[in-house]
Design an enzyme around this catalytic site. Sequence first.
Site, PDB file in Angstrom:
ATOM      1  CB  THR A  15      -0.916   0.018   1.232  1.00 13.01           C
ATOM      2  OG1 THR A  15      -1.752  -1.134   1.200  1.00 13.01           O
ATOM      3  CG2 THR A  15      -1.782   1.268   1.232  1.00 13.01           C
ATOM      4  CE  LYS A  59      -5.190  -1.783   1.778  1.00 12.56           C
ATOM      5  NZ  LYS A  59      -3.857  -2.375   1.829  1.00 12.56           N
ATOM      6  CE  LYS A  74       2.473   1.907   4.549  1.00 16.71           C
ATOM      7  NZ  LYS A  74       1.898   1.044   3.485  1.00 16.71           N
TER       8      LYS A  74
END
Length: 295
Positions: A101, A176, A244
Site C-alpha cells: 500500500t 486501497k 502510514k
Amino acid sequence: MLKTENVTIGFIGTGVMGKSMASHLINAGYPLIVYSRTKAKAQDLIEKGALWVDTPKDVAERASVIFTMVGYPADVEEIYLGKNGLISNGVSGSYLIDMTTSAPSLAIKIYQEAKKMGIHAIDAPVSGGDVGAREAKLSIMVGGDYESFEAVHPFLELLGTNIVYQGKAGAGQHTKMCNQIAIASNMIGVCEAIIYAEKAGLNPETVLKSISTGAAGSWSLSNLAPRMLNGDFAPGFYIKHFIKDMKIALNEAEQMNMEVPGLALAKSLYDQLVESGEENSGTQALYKYWKSEQK
C-alpha cells in the site's frame, strides 16, 4: 503475451503477509527468487526451495515476474527506482507488481519509468490481512495497463479471490485508500460496540453472534473483534503501517479538497497508541485505547 509456464518469479518482502503470499507461488510449482532486508524472515521460503539473493538488482536480472510487498513508500521507491533497483536493472518485457500500500503518485511514477525501459508495471495493493494472505483469499485492487493486468492475472489468482482491475496506473492505490478509509472508521465502531456490550453486562461473544451477520457485519467485526476479546493483539496488520496508509489517504484527500473527519479521528487515536508503545501491535489494539478511556 506472457506465458505462465517456465516463468521464474521474484518476491521482495517476506513479512507477515509476504511470506504466505510467496509460499503460494512456490506451492504452485514456480521457481522463486526472494529478497528481504532480513534473510531470517525468508528462511521458511528458502527451506521450501526459494533462492535467496542479496539485492533487488539480483531479482530483476533473474525473474520475469516480480512481486513486491514491503513497508513504506520510501522502501518502494528505493526498490524500484534506486541504483540497485528493479527498473534500471530489469529485463525488457518483464512484469513488476507492487502489492504494497503506497502513494498513488509513486505508482504513476514507477509505471512511467518502467515503460521507458519496456517493462510492465502495475500497482496491486491488497486487503485481507494475515488471514487473507495465508488462505490465498486476498482482495486485490489493480491499476495499470489492462493488457498487463490480463497477463499477470493467473499469478494473482494464486494469491486472492477478489481480483478487480480498477483503471490506469495509480488506480489500485486510490482504491486501497478507499478501503483504508472505510476500515479506519469501522474499527472505532467495532471497539465502541464491544466496550458498550461489556458495560451493559452482556456477554460480548454472544453479542458478536447476533451483530456480525446482520447489517453491522464487517470483516473487522468478524475477524478482529474476537481477537480483541481473547487479548490477542499480534499483528495481522501493524498499527505503524496502518498509520502510514492513513497519512497517504489524508494527503490525497487534501489534494482533492475533501474532508475526511472519520479518518482524521481514527488516525489521532492510533497516534496515541503509538505514543504508548503499540506501533508493532495489530490494528485491533485500538480496543486497548477505548477500554482504558471508557473506564
